[in-house]
Each structure stands twice: as C-alpha cells, then as structure tokens.
Write a protein that holds these residues in place. Structure first.
Motif, PDB file in Angstrom:
ATOM      1  N   VAL A  98       0.749  -1.135  -0.111  1.00 32.88           N
ATOM      2  CA  VAL A  98      -0.040   0.014   0.086  1.00 32.88           C
ATOM      3  C   VAL A  98       0.774   1.285  -0.121  1.00 32.88           C
ATOM      4  O   VAL A  98       1.977   1.346   0.880  1.00 32.88           O
ATOM      5  CB  VAL A  98      -0.789  -0.019   1.364  1.00 32.88           C
ATOM      6  CG1 VAL A  98      -1.592   1.437   1.714  1.00 32.88           C
ATOM      7  CG2 VAL A  98      -1.961  -1.013   0.980  1.00 32.88           C
ATOM      8  N   VAL A 117      -6.639   1.880  -3.655  1.00 30.91           N
ATOM      9  CA  VAL A 117      -6.847   0.413  -3.156  1.00 30.91           C
ATOM     10  C   VAL A 117      -8.410   0.013  -3.222  1.00 30.91           C
ATOM     11  O   VAL A 117      -8.779  -1.026  -3.208  1.00 30.91           O
ATOM     12  CB  VAL A 117      -6.398   0.391  -1.674  1.00 30.91           C
ATOM     13  CG1 VAL A 117      -4.732   0.345  -1.542  1.00 30.91           C
ATOM     14  CG2 VAL A 117      -6.848   1.605  -0.656  1.00 30.91           C
ATOM     15  N   ILE A 131      -6.991  -5.444   3.098  1.00 30.47           N
ATOM     16  CA  ILE A 131      -5.853  -4.767   3.442  1.00 30.47           C
ATOM     17  C   ILE A 131      -5.103  -5.276   4.691  1.00 30.47           C
ATOM     18  O   ILE A 131      -5.956  -5.813   5.459  1.00 30.47           O
ATOM     19  CB  ILE A 131      -5.930  -3.324   3.659  1.00 30.47           C
ATOM     20  CG1 ILE A 131      -6.981  -2.517   2.618  1.00 30.47           C
ATOM     21  CG2 ILE A 131      -4.976  -2.612   4.254  1.00 30.47           C
ATOM     22  CD1 ILE A 131      -5.809  -1.727   1.770  1.00 30.47           C
TER      23      ILE A 131
END
Ligand code: PGA
Length: 243
Positions: A69, A106, A151
């Motif tokens: 990320v 994302v 995530i």
C-alpha cells in the motif's frame, strides 16, 4: 498435497514446464502469480522457453497476489514494477491482461479484484511462496480462512524478511493489499515453492500442524490439487515417510 523434493534448478524447470503445458493447452488460461525471491527462477525459465518459441503468452491473463500500500505503480519496490522487470517485459503478454492489486487506488482493488478473477473464469494455476511465519500472499497468521482481497498490517517478521529488498527497514511499507485466503483457495490448482533453510520450519509446520488460522498455509491441506516443491534445505525437517 503432493510433495516434490528436488534441486532448485529442477524445481524451476518442472514448474515452468507445467505452466507452458497449461498455456499451450489453454492459451487464454488465467495464471495467479507471486513476487519475492522464490518464483524468480521459474520466471527466468519461462522467458527462456518463450525465447525458444515453446510458448506464447499473448492471450494469457494474470492476477498477482499482492502489492504494498502506498507505492506508486512505477516505484522500483512495487510489485507492479517487479512483474514488468522480471517477466512481463520479456514475453509477449498483453499488459492489459495483467493485473496486480492497486496499492494506491486501493478501493478499486478491494471492491473488484475477486469479482474480476471470477469473471475471467477463475485462476487455473496459482504460484505461491510461503513466509517464514506461514503466511501465503500477505495473509498473516490469524487471517480468516474466508477472507477475500483485503488490506493487511504487515507483521514484524514479514517486514524484517522483506527489508532485504529496501535500503533500510524503515522504508518497508507497513501495509499491503492482498488476495485473501479464500481467493487463493478458489484456484483450480496451486503450486507452492519453498527454497532454503529459512523455510524449513514453515514447511515442517505445513505438514505437521493442524489446520488453523494462526498458520495460514495449513488451509492448503484441504485443497484438492496442491503441489509443494521444496529444495533439500527447505525439506530438512520432514520425516522420511512424508518425503
Ligand atoms: P520470498 O517470499 O519468495 O521472498 O521468500 C515468500 C513469501 O513471503 O510468501
């Protein structure tokens, strides 16, 4: 799970041959790809086979397991960059058919990645490594077996393991976006490769531990079509009867 204990160069050749056979049988197949050190030899062997006209990747679709990320797609540490550098730039794959979760936007990957894989027909063959803590992709111990793309906060041991690719440990991103365990288990076939002594403990646990979320790779025992390829060092704690 079928286990093969071979020399590293034979593992690379055998796995590359499996991929080439699949692509030749089904030119528009869907491959699940991994990053890290483990698959590099397989990718090199694939590039060689492409150069020898043994295979064309023109219609192949690929989905990568994960991405850090916060790293831009052109960042040299990103898995987007890695895939282009170690494989995609050297074969005839259409880059529009290649997919790596987006570590910047994302939300897009979180919403659509599993759906996209499903719409592409599902992953025919997934290549996997294993973390020293038993993670698969970036699914750290404790991840739900029913997880889809999500995530994660990376564990200290993963950050330490991956710091060798960065100039300092502080540069290693603390989060990643990863296909979930359920996303991986949806693949029709899975090949896990483990090379080196630092994987020996994880491979021992893979064969000896019960199936539990604090050792993510243990779920692979419930998949009907898994091949595990280890070199002798990674297999060193396996009892003779398992080998
Ligand atoms: P490695 O990583 O291939 O760099 O050893 C494997 C993993 O962490 O899944």
């Amino acid at each position: 799970m079928k286990l093969f204990v071979l020399k590293e160069k034979d593992i690379n050749e055998k796995v590359a041959n499996e991929i080439v056979s699949l692509v030749n049988e089904k030119p528009s197949c869907v491959l699940g790809l991994a990053t890290g050190s483990t698959p590099l030899g397989v990718y090199k062997a694939l590039i060689q086979k492409y150069a020898n006209n043994e295979v064309s990747f023109k219609n192949v679709h690929t989905y990568n397991l994960d991405e850090y990320v916060g790293l831009s797609l052109n960042d040299k540490q990103s898995y987007h960059y890695y895939m282009k550098k170690v494989l995609f730039d050297h074969i005839d794959i259409d880059l529009n058919n290649t997919h790596v979760p987006n570590g910047v936007d994302v939300d897009k990957s979180l919403k659509g990645y599993d759906e996209e894989i499903k719409n592409a027909g599902g992953i025919d063959l997934q290549i996997l490594g294993i973390g020293s803590n038993g993670h698969i992709a970036f699914n750290e111990p404790g991840t739900s077996f029913s997880s889809l793309t999500h995530i994660v906060n990376l564990n200290k041991s993963t950050i330490e393991d991956n710091s060798r690719f960065f100039t300092s440990i502080d540069e290693v991103p603390k989060q990643a976006i990863t296909m979930g365990i359920s996303s991986i288990m949806n693949a029709k076939k899975i090949i896990l490769i483990a090379l080196g002594e630092h994987k020996a403990e994880a491979i021992k646990r893979l064969f000896q531990d019960s199936i539990r979320e604090d050792f993510p790779a243990s779920i692979l025992k419930t998949h009907p079509n898994v091949e595990i390829y280890c070199d002798a060092l990674a297999a060193k704690y396996l009892k003779q009867e398992v080998k």
